[in-house]
Design a protein around this motif. Structure first.
Motif, PDB file in Angstrom:
ATOM      1  N   THR A 188      47.280  70.697  36.481  1.00 27.54           N
ATOM      2  CA  THR A 188      47.558  69.301  36.135  1.00 27.54           C
ATOM      3  C   THR A 188      47.849  68.557  37.433  1.00 27.54           C
ATOM      4  O   THR A 188      48.647  69.013  38.246  1.00 27.54           O
ATOM      5  N   ILE A 189      47.169  67.423  37.616  1.00 34.60           N
ATOM      6  CA  ILE A 189      47.363  66.624  38.829  1.00 34.60           C
ATOM      7  C   ILE A 189      48.483  65.633  38.546  1.00 34.60           C
ATOM      8  O   ILE A 189      48.417  64.878  37.584  1.00 34.60           O
ATOM      9  N   ILE A 190      49.534  65.668  39.365  1.00 35.42           N
ATOM     10  CA  ILE A 190      50.678  64.795  39.085  1.00 35.42           C
ATOM     11  C   ILE A 190      50.871  63.809  40.229  1.00 35.42           C
ATOM     12  O   ILE A 190      50.928  64.193  41.393  1.00 35.42           O
ATOM     13  N   TYR A 191      50.949  62.550  39.885  1.00 37.90           N
ATOM     14  CA  TYR A 191      51.219  61.512  40.872  1.00 37.90           C
ATOM     15  C   TYR A 191      52.720  61.240  40.896  1.00 37.90           C
ATOM     16  O   TYR A 191      53.349  61.165  39.848  1.00 37.90           O
ATOM     17  N   ILE A 203      51.014  63.473  45.763  1.00 42.79           N
ATOM     18  CA  ILE A 203      50.270  64.038  44.646  1.00 42.79           C
ATOM     19  C   ILE A 203      50.470  65.549  44.704  1.00 42.79           C
ATOM     20  O   ILE A 203      50.319  66.161  45.762  1.00 42.79           O
ATOM     21  N   LYS A 213      52.210  60.157  34.380  1.00 43.12           N
ATOM     22  CA  LYS A 213      51.644  60.315  35.718  1.00 43.12           C
ATOM     23  C   LYS A 213      50.903  61.632  35.899  1.00 43.12           C
ATOM     24  O   LYS A 213      50.594  62.020  37.011  1.00 43.12           O
ATOM     25  N   SER A 214      50.671  62.378  34.796  1.00 44.84           N
ATOM     26  CA  SER A 214      50.047  63.690  34.924  1.00 44.84           C
ATOM     27  C   SER A 214      48.620  63.689  34.388  1.00 44.84           C
ATOM     28  O   SER A 214      48.376  63.230  33.275  1.00 44.84           O
ATOM     29  N   ILE A 215      47.711  64.215  35.176  1.00 41.06           N
ATOM     30  CA  ILE A 215      46.301  64.257  34.789  1.00 41.06           C
ATOM     31  C   ILE A 215      45.887  65.713  34.623  1.00 41.06           C
ATOM     32  O   ILE A 215      45.709  66.423  35.618  1.00 41.06           O
ATOM     33  N   PRO A 216      45.735  66.221  33.397  1.00 44.74           N
ATOM     34  CA  PRO A 216      45.305  67.611  33.235  1.00 44.74           C
ATOM     35  C   PRO A 216      43.812  67.766  33.529  1.00 44.74           C
ATOM     36  O   PRO A 216      42.991  67.028  32.975  1.00 44.74           O
ATOM     37  N   VAL A 217      43.491  68.710  34.406  1.00 48.19           N
ATOM     38  CA  VAL A 217      42.099  68.880  34.835  1.00 48.19           C
ATOM     39  C   VAL A 217      41.226  69.392  33.682  1.00 48.19           C
ATOM     40  O   VAL A 217      40.075  68.975  33.528  1.00 48.19           O
ATOM     41  N   GLU A 240      55.876  58.818  42.632  1.00 43.17           N
ATOM     42  CA  GLU A 240      56.355  57.761  43.512  1.00 43.17           C
ATOM     43  C   GLU A 240      57.460  58.340  44.369  1.00 43.17           C
ATOM     44  O   GLU A 240      58.066  59.338  43.993  1.00 43.17           O
ATOM     45  N   ASP A 251      60.683  60.177  42.886  1.00 41.80           N
ATOM     46  CA  ASP A 251      60.490  60.822  41.586  1.00 41.80           C
ATOM     47  C   ASP A 251      60.922  62.285  41.663  1.00 41.80           C
ATOM     48  O   ASP A 251      60.702  62.954  42.671  1.00 41.80           O
ATOM     49  N   GLU A 268      66.887  43.058  36.266  1.00 40.22           N
ATOM     50  CA  GLU A 268      67.349  44.447  36.173  1.00 40.22           C
ATOM     51  C   GLU A 268      68.714  44.642  36.829  1.00 40.22           C
ATOM     52  O   GLU A 268      69.396  45.605  36.571  1.00 40.22           O
ATOM     53  N   GLU A 305      56.919  46.047  51.712  1.00 42.02           N
ATOM     54  CA  GLU A 305      56.317  45.630  50.443  1.00 42.02           C
ATOM     55  C   GLU A 305      55.430  44.404  50.642  1.00 42.02           C
ATOM     56  O   GLU A 305      54.404  44.254  50.003  1.00 42.02           O
ATOM     57  N   ARG A 315      49.497  68.399  47.224  1.00 38.95           N
ATOM     58  CA  ARG A 315      48.128  67.986  47.547  1.00 38.95           C
ATOM     59  C   ARG A 315      48.162  66.939  48.666  1.00 38.95           C
ATOM     60  O   ARG A 315      47.439  67.006  49.628  1.00 38.95           O
ATOM     61  N   ASP A 316      49.051  65.939  48.511  1.00 41.55           N
ATOM     62  CA  ASP A 316      49.224  64.904  49.531  1.00 41.55           C
ATOM     63  C   ASP A 316      50.680  64.481  49.523  1.00 41.55           C
ATOM     64  O   ASP A 316      51.311  64.524  48.479  1.00 41.55           O
ATOM     65  N   GLU A 330      55.391  58.868  48.671  1.00 39.54           N
ATOM     66  CA  GLU A 330      54.401  58.867  47.603  1.00 39.54           C
ATOM     67  C   GLU A 330      53.548  60.134  47.735  1.00 39.54           C
ATOM     68  O   GLU A 330      53.057  60.441  48.808  1.00 39.54           O
TER      69      GLU A 330
END
Lengths: 221, 638
Positions: free
Chosen positions: B35-38, B108, A65-69, B40, B43, B521, B424, B60-61, B106
């Motif tokens: 590094t941009i991390i998404y 970022i 889930k990580s996007i390095p700029v 859920e 998490d 599961e 959902e 960021r959000d 959720e």
């Protein structure tokens, strides 16, 4: 073995193309969250695959889930084709002061960047066609990478109740609104590439609620 | 090579401190290394005791919650919103993290490596000072809580009341005042128009000289001690007790107890010789400390921002925990919590209407569906809601719907931030399918009832348990009229609902074993919701609809009503009502224990006694299903 030998004699491919082909082995063994994905977008002079040309390519690569700029890619191409109608959206006027490279140089860098990663694009068919046209012009084969279209993927994430009246084509703007993704730098190649990557991650998390998503389902078109 | 993404990251960062203090050419270096991390919801970014990452984080959000965990203790220390910096531990020392950071929704986040950040900021005294004062000055402020226990080594907060006590008191700004020369009558009139219980008397420099409260008027005017036209100076209590801006809740409370007063004047420098800036009332203190339903409800009604609403709703969760521990009857708990949930929805809608560019074009009403509609929602669950607006001419329909969709989008977004996850299945008023005019809704329900199919039955379990939350109640009454009228025309719909209600059989298998999930599961877990609670809910809904009883939504109340209507089956209905309450309590306890919805239970963790209790609840399920089979003649239907 015979096959490989036969192939090579048929045509003399440049080294970078052979390197590229070698990346595709043992694909399905890697779990999804350990796979390298590349989200990309192209800005073109227009929508005619034969007449129009790619002006810029933007891409971001990520695993998990990580996007390095600093690992993002941003290429501007030298092109003689010029279409005044599309200039306004792309703000890529021919004389703007960015460093430009030849189409061959660009495709070389691009292939080395994507390797065997799964490619993600919005309206992926168009971007795939435009890249394949470049490859053809330089006497090379088509892209071998697996593709995921964010629009198609989004449709899969909708609840069964709404399946019957889904929109056929979601624009990237629609998806930004639905998934609450900030629209930063929309209509530049790298801006759209990043937005596509985030749209992909958000959709994936909705599909993977049960943490057992399979490649076969993800890649089904 | 040009990197536009880094430029945009820089554009974002420069709007927030401390990045706003960094020179543009240094900032772009930092931004390139981000590094941009998404994330859920749920998490984890880092865990307590985990070695510190080589980076600091910026939201960021979304929102990131910092949690303090030690043994049984689990407290939310702070929630960081857009632009907040957190995880500063690696800037201070190489020690492991003191708190756990998880995504509250959720989100970022940007991860900024320490090395480029330090080389860009090391020489700036201003930035260093900013970071250090941010750490040290206020332990509850953003940026600091994760290092608070590092600096105040002897102070380890482990109870939320402790944390709250040191929170800055939230006083009323711009209080209502009157001049020294006013008459008591004018002052009293002012108090009436503003609906307040006290007024501050100020001199010409706006310094507080005295205070008049309701009891002053009662004691000194109503008793005839002074005439109504007397000067405020004769009535007021003087001098006033004052406090400084930024006063903590604990200090404020202490002052009030010491001086035996209910109001504290907040002035610029904390003495009577400076300008008045606000009033801290006893109620303000209670609201921050308080955990009683009335205080929480008041706080919700006064909340001006989502953050406040979220805080109030979180308090309700600890209230719930305490109630369960004290064995307060579950029906009472359910009532209190649904009151609070409704109040949160109402406030969220109020706030959303204020944000809209114009008032609603026609009257509308907001409906809660599913468990909230049945008023059985105890823990945070998905939001299910719908919106009905008054009929409009056809040419205005689209614009009207567009307005309400936007309104609903704002409301659902706020509710999501508070902790109610998006549904959902998108059963929310922000979906054009569930945001329609009254006549469209009437047609929709007629369609479901007269032409039942699988989808209609699936939806009916949610939509037929609607309850009014906000707006024009008349619309809902009209809708209900249509539904009951249509129900009278057919029996087919009952059969569909009936076969759905009996499709999951009694949760006990042949050998009196619990039926557990066979695959997927959740293998080996017992699903208390689908196997035990839902059959009761479905049965109650069907029976109450067939009796055409209105406005009884709660499952246990529905069974009690049925017991009253059919004395011959009283015993069965009462045991159903009891079973439902017991199962709900069980599920809620499990949910609080595991911090989830509690619907899946690992049988191995249960004690023998608990298993027996559960088993006793299953008997009425079997019996009520038999009743449905006979009454709606379901044997040959399917």
């Amino acid at each position: 073995m015979v096959f490989k030998w036969f192939n090579r004699s048929k045509k003399d491919y440049p080294d970078f193309w052979i390197d590229y082909l070698e990346h595709f082995e043992n694909f399905y063994k890697t779990p999804i969250h350990e796979t390298r994905f590349v989200a990309f977008d192209t800005e073109t002079t227009g929508f005619d695959r034969k007449k129009d040309r790619v002006l810029s390519v933007g891409a971001v690569a990520f695993t998990g889930k990580s996007i390095p700029v600093n690992k993002s890619l941003e290429l501007y191409l030298e092109q003689d084709v010029f279409n005044p109608e599309t200039v306004e959206i792309h703000e890529l006027i021919k004389s703007s002061p960015v460093e430009r490279i030849s189409e061959l140089e660009a495709i070389k860098i691009f292939l080395d960047y994507i390797k065997s990663s799964v490619l993600i694009a919005h309206h992926a068919n168009f971007d795939r066609t435009m890249i394949n046209e470049i490859l053809s012009r330089h006497g090379l084969g088509h892209l071998k990478n697996r593709f995921i279209d964010t629009g198609t993927l989004f449709n899969k994430s909708k609840h069964i109740i709404y399946k019957e009246n889904l929109k056929k084509h979601y624009s990237l703007d629609d998806l930004c609104l639905e998934l609450n993704v900030p629209k930063v730098d929309r209509h530049t190649a790298s801006g759209d590439a990043l937005i596509t990557a985030i749209v992909f991650l958000k959709t994936l998390s909705r599909l993977d609620k049960r943490k057992n998503l399979k490649w076969s389902y993800l890649l089904r078109t | 090579m040009k990197n536009s993404i880094a430029e945009r990251v820089g554009d974002f960062l420069k709007r927030y401190p401390p990045f706003s203090l960094i020179k543009p050419k240094n900032l772009i270096v930092i931004a390139t290394e981000v590094t941009i991390i998404y994330l859920e919801k749920g998490d984890t970014i880092f865990k307590k005791e985990e070695a510190s990452h080589n980076c600091i984080y910026v939201v960021r959000d979304g929102a990131i919650g910092l949690h303090y965990e030690k043994g049984e203790v689990h407290e939310i220390m702070n929630i960081h919103d857009k632009g907040d910096v957190f995880g500063l531990q690696p800037l201070i020392s190489n020690d492991p993290y003191q708190l756990t950071a998880t995504a509250n929704e959720e989100s970022i986040v940007y991860a900024i490596p320490v090395a480029p950040f330090q080389s860009a900021t090391d020489h700036s005294a201003k930035i260093q000072k900013y970071l250090i004062t941010a750490f040290a000055s206020n332990i509850y402020a953003p940026y600091t809580s994760e290092v608070a226990d590092k600096i105040f080594v002897d102070y380890l907060p482990n109870r939320s009341e402790d944390i709250v006590n040191f929170q800055t008191a939230n006083y009323t700004k711009n209080p209502i005042t009157c001049g020294e020369r006013s008459t008591l009558k004018t002052a009293a009139k002012k108090m009436c128009t503003h609906k307040i219980g006290c007024i501050i008397v100020v001199d010409s420099d706006n310094k507080p000289v005295g205070i008049i409260t309701n009891s002053d008027i009662k004691n000194k005017i109503a008793t005839g001690l002074f005439p109504i036209e007397t000067s405020v100076k004769n009535i007021m209590s003087s001098p006033v007790i004052t406090g400084k801006k930024g006063l903590t809740v604990a200090d404020g409370q202490l002052q009030m107890i010491k001086n035996n007063i209910g109001h504290l004047c907040i002035t610029k420098d904390g003495t009577v010789n400076s300008k008045l800036v606000g009033v801290l009332t006893h109620h303000d203190v209670l609201a921050t400390l308080g955990n009683s339903p009335t205080v929480i409800l008041k706080e919700i009604k006064r909340a001006k921002r989502t953050k406040k609403l979220r805080g109030a709703r979180l308090k309700a969760n600890s209230l719930l925990k305490r109630y369960l521990e004290q064995n307060i009857p579950i029906s009472h708990i359910i009532n209190v919590v649904s009151q609070i949930n409704d109040a949160v929805s109402i406030r969220a809608i109020d706030l959303a209407i204020n944000k809209m560019p114009s008032p609603p074009p026609v009257s509308f009403s907001w409906l809660a569906l599913g468990s909230q509609g049945r008023k059985e929602q105890l823990l945070f669950t998905d939001q299910d809601n719908a919106l009905v607006f008054d009929n409009v001419p056809e040419n205005q329909y689209e614009d009207t719907q567009k307005y309400f969709l936007e309104l609903a989008r704002l409301v659902t977004k706020t509710l999501n931030k508070i902790g109610f996850e998006y549904c959902e299945a998108d059963m929310m008023a922000s979906n054009p399918e569930w945001c329609k005019s009254l006549s469209e809704w009437q047609n929709q329900f007629k369609d479901w009832i007269l032409k039942p199919d699988e989808k209609a039955v699936l939806l009916s379990s949610i939509f037929f348990d609607y309850s009014f939350v906000y707006g024009n109640r008349e619309l809902i009454n009209k809708l209900t009229d249509t539904i009951y009228k249509t129900l009278g025309e057919t029996t087919l719909f009952y059969k569909f609902l009936g076969s759905d209600a009996i499709k999951s059989p009694s949760p006990l298998g042949f050998f009196r074993q619990f039926l557990i999930e066979q695959d997927g599961e959740h293998k080996e877990l017992f699903n208390i919701k689908s196997r035990a609670i839902m059959p009761l809910v479905d049965a109650a809904r069907l029976l109450i609809l067939s009796k055409q009883i209105r406005d009884v939504n709660n499952t246990s109340e529905r069974f009690e009503k049925l017991a009253h209507l059919e004395p011959q089956n009283r015993e069965l209905y009462e045991s159903c009502s009891y079973a439902f309450k017991a199962l709900t309590k069980f599920k809620t306890k499990q949910g609080l224990l595991n911090n989830n919805s509690g619907k899946l239970i690992n049988l191995e963790t249960l004690m023998k006694e608990e298993k027996l209790k559960l088993r006793r609840c299953f008997k009425p399920i079997q019996e009520i299903q038999e009743v449905l089979k006979i009454r709606f003649d379901l044997k040959n239907f399917m």
